[in-house]
Design a protein around this motif. Structure first.
Motif, mmCIF file in Angstrom:
data_model
loop_
_atom_site.group_PDB
_atom_site.id
_atom_site.type_symbol
_atom_site.label_atom_id
_atom_site.label_comp_id
_atom_site.label_asym_id
_atom_site.label_seq_id
_atom_site.Cartn_x
_atom_site.Cartn_y
_atom_site.Cartn_z
ATOM 1 N N CYS A 77 0.862 -1.289 0.080
ATOM 2 C CA CYS A 77 0.023 0.166 0.008
ATOM 3 C C CYS A 77 1.073 1.161 -0.044
ATOM 4 O O CYS A 77 1.741 1.535 0.745
ATOM 5 C CB CYS A 77 -0.968 0.082 1.330
ATOM 6 N N SER A 105 -0.374 -0.762 4.839
ATOM 7 C CA SER A 105 -0.366 0.829 5.151
ATOM 8 C C SER A 105 0.837 1.357 4.442
ATOM 9 O O SER A 105 1.987 0.835 4.765
ATOM 10 C CB SER A 105 -1.005 1.004 6.542
ATOM 11 N N THR A 124 -10.581 -1.010 1.492
ATOM 12 C CA THR A 124 -9.763 0.269 1.977
ATOM 13 C C THR A 124 -10.282 0.784 3.340
ATOM 14 O O THR A 124 -11.494 0.637 3.685
ATOM 15 C CB THR A 124 -9.888 1.347 0.949
ATOM 16 N N SER A 129 -6.902 5.661 -0.756
ATOM 17 C CA SER A 129 -5.713 4.502 -0.638
ATOM 18 C C SER A 129 -5.300 4.071 -2.059
ATOM 19 O O SER A 129 -6.094 3.903 -2.907
ATOM 20 C CB SER A 129 -6.438 3.495 0.349
ATOM 21 N N ILE A 131 -2.843 0.860 -3.894
ATOM 22 C CA ILE A 131 -2.046 -0.069 -3.814
ATOM 23 C C ILE A 131 -1.357 -0.322 -5.147
ATOM 24 O O ILE A 131 -1.772 0.020 -6.235
ATOM 25 C CB ILE A 131 -2.975 -1.213 -3.698
#
Ligand SMILES: Cc1cn([C@H]2C[C@H](O)[C@@H](COP(=O)(O)OP(=O)(O)O[C@H]3O[C@H](C)C(=O)[C@H](O)[C@H]3O)O2)c(=O)[nH]c1=O
Length: 187
Positions: A77, A105, A124, A129, A131
């Motif tokens: 992430c 994260s 999420t 967010s 990835i």
């Protein structure tokens, strides 16, 4: 030395690369083939994917590609936070239909390695967010498969407040009992 943890699903690994901090921030090697081969990750990654999900509760998955384009994935992430999940769909596996999940994260830098033979998905935990993940084969939509995110026989405990945001494809994904999984456990 980076931190590596096994999970309940043999082959699915959690990897935390070293971060070298200084007054500017940090530096980390997000992937190093020599090191990762040393961990048993022999996947030859050929494609990097990057997705942004604007809203908390966006759920992408559970997806996989079948042979001859089955994909192993190395997921991290880059911004925000997700709860990443892998499901064993190899027929004959002692952990068939079982799942494992972990918070990935930007802050914790943890990566999940998911071998071919597993379905992958995430939800999420923060807005915007992103990835980024390496795949060991190219996108081959004709070989794509999906599983219902809320399949009761898998029983994933998603950290969700309310209903997830899903793609139209994921709304109609089949359950494991209806999936004639093409993956065979090879020990
Ligand atoms: C996966 C992929 C998609 N696309 C195109 C096809 C669609 O026009 C658009 C969105 O695709 P999709 O809705 O399948 O994206 P996700 O729902 O994020 O799918 C991914 O979600 C889970 C978490 C995964 O692990 C897989 O990599 C993948 O299935 O990107 C490409 O051009 N190349 C690709 O490799």
């Amino acid at each position: 030395m980076m931190n590596v943890k096994k999970t309940d699903l043999v082959g699915v690994l959690l990897i935390e690369p070293d971060r070298f901090g200084d007054h500017r921030g940090f530096f980390a090697e997000a992937y190093n083939q020599r090191l990762y081969v040393g961990l048993g990750i022999h996947a030859n990654f050929v494609q990097d994917n990057h997705s942004l999900s604007a809203s908390v509760g966006t759920l992408r998955g559970l997806h996989f590609q079948v042979s001859p384009h089955a994909q192993a994935k190395l997921v991290r992430c880059g911004r925000g936070a997700i709860f990443d999940v892998a499901v064993d769909i190899r027929r004959g596996s002692p952990t068939y239909g079982q799942w494992t999940g972990c918070k990935l994260s930007a802050a914790n830098g943890v990566q999940m390695f998911i071998p071919a033979g597993f379905a992958h998905g995430f939800v999420t935990l923060q807005p915007d967010s992103e990835i980024v993940y390496k795949c060991s084969d190219y996108y081959a939509p004709e070989t794509e498969g999906a599983l219902r995110w809320d399949d009761p026989t898998i029983g994933i405990i998603w950290p969700l407040q309310g209903d997830p945001i899903l793609s139209s494809k994921d709304v109609v994904a089949p359950s494991l009992v209806d999936l004639d999984s093409p993956f065979i456990f090879e020990g």
